[in-house]
Scaffold this motif. Structure first.
Motif, short mmCIF file in Angstrom:
data_model
loop_
_atom_site.label_atom_id
_atom_site.label_comp_id
_atom_site.label_asym_id
_atom_site.label_seq_id
_atom_site.Cartn_x
_atom_site.Cartn_y
_atom_site.Cartn_z
N ASN A 175 -3.16 7.59 -0.45
CA ASN A 175 -3.39 8.63 -0.56
C ASN A 175 -4.14 9.21 -1.84
N ARG A 227 -3.74 0.44 0.19
CA ARG A 227 -2.13 -0.23 0.74
C ARG A 227 -1.92 -1.32 0.89
N ARG A 228 -2.04 -2.26 -0.19
CA ARG A 228 -1.46 -3.05 -0.98
C ARG A 228 -0.73 -2.29 -2.03
N LYS A 229 -1.51 -1.64 -2.95
CA LYS A 229 -1.31 -1.04 -4.08
C LYS A 229 0.08 0.06 -3.55
N GLN A 230 0.01 0.58 -2.66
CA GLN A 230 0.57 1.70 -2.16
C GLN A 230 -0.31 2.99 -3.25
N ARG A 231 -1.44 2.87 -3.17
CA ARG A 231 -2.50 3.80 -2.99
C ARG A 231 -3.45 4.69 -2.71
#
Length: 265
Positions: free
Chosen positions: A122, A116-120
């Protein structure tokens, strides 16, 4: 008297005692802050003070979940190595737990937080026993499809599933993949896989058969079900076919989501 108890003298507030204790604690492996040995204060106070110290960057690390579990230092290199491995093959929850020195449940929480920190988030799928990279799964899927002749042979969805590893994971994602416009193949109502490029021609033939069978109108959802496509894609295909004169003798009713045969008016 222990070392930690010696440094806490005088009339200090619980928060002051907690701060001094935490700033002098030899953090090495992940620990549960609310259950640190020889803590001079209640576990919840210790956790609250620790959260503040981490936010103020006086102590490096990050919390995992809401139960006070804490990874000291910067775990980024560990996560990078984990993600590098997942790109090559799925990682088991046991391997993840061992790498992070956390329980299985908390190791999953920690990895999800990192993603989530890396927005990955998904880009990965979390199974009961393993974590999968969507990129790895797509490469596996496309690798199996690449050796098939969808024009000359009857390629059935169930037969492809039998060839795939991690079938239980693929069963949960393939329907979505196949309905995506970027998918090279679609799944027909019969279960047969067909090249997406052939769908417009097949739609024309399907409409002709319906007219020959006596139908005067065809609903978009019927065509969508027949070719395994969302209705919006069916709408676009039909409009393109009508505009290019490949589909004749029809009137499109986009509001009612159907086409009617003109000669039936």
């Amino acid at each position: 008297m222990s070392f930690f108890k010696k440094i806490f003298g005088g009339r200090k507030t619980p928060e002051q005692k907690a701060e001094e204790f935490l700033l002098n604690f030899p953090f090495e492996d992940p620990v549960q802050i609310t259950n640190l040995p020889e803590s001079p204060v209640d576990g919840e106070i210790l956790k609250q003070v620790m959260e503040r110290l981490v936010a103020e960057k006086k102590i490096a690390g990050r919390f995992v979940g809401k139960k006070g579990w804490f990874i000291p230092g910067d775990p980024t290199p560990i996560f990078e190595q984990i993600l590098k491995q997942i790109e090559q093959e799925p990682i088991t929850v046991d391997e993840l737990s061992k790498a992070l020195k956390l329980s299985k449940k908390r190791s999953i929480l920690a990895l999800k937080d990192e993603l989530r920190r890396k927005q990955r988030i998904n880009e990965y799928i979390f199974g009961e026993e393993k974590v999968y990279s969507q990129r790895y799964l797509k490469q596996t899927w496309e690798g199996v499809l690449s050796g098939k002749d969808f024009v000359e042979d009857e390629i059935m969805y169930e037969d492809i599933l039998e060839e795939l590893p991690h079938r239980e994971i693929f069963e949960g994602i393939l329907e979505k993949w196949l309905s995506d416009e970027k998918s090279a193949v679609v799944k027909l109502a019969s279960g047969r896989l067909m090249l997406r490029d052939m769908v417009p021609e097949m739609v024309v033939e399907h409409v002709k058969r319906q007219w020959e069978g006596g139908a005067n109108q065809i609903m978009f959802d019927e065509i969508a079900n027949e070719f395994g496509l969302p209705e919006e894609q069916v709408t676009k295909i039909i409009l393109d076919l009508v505009n290019s004169n490949e589909l004749n003798d029809v009137t499109v009713f986009t509001t009612d989501r159907m086409i009617k045969r003109r000669s039936s008016f």
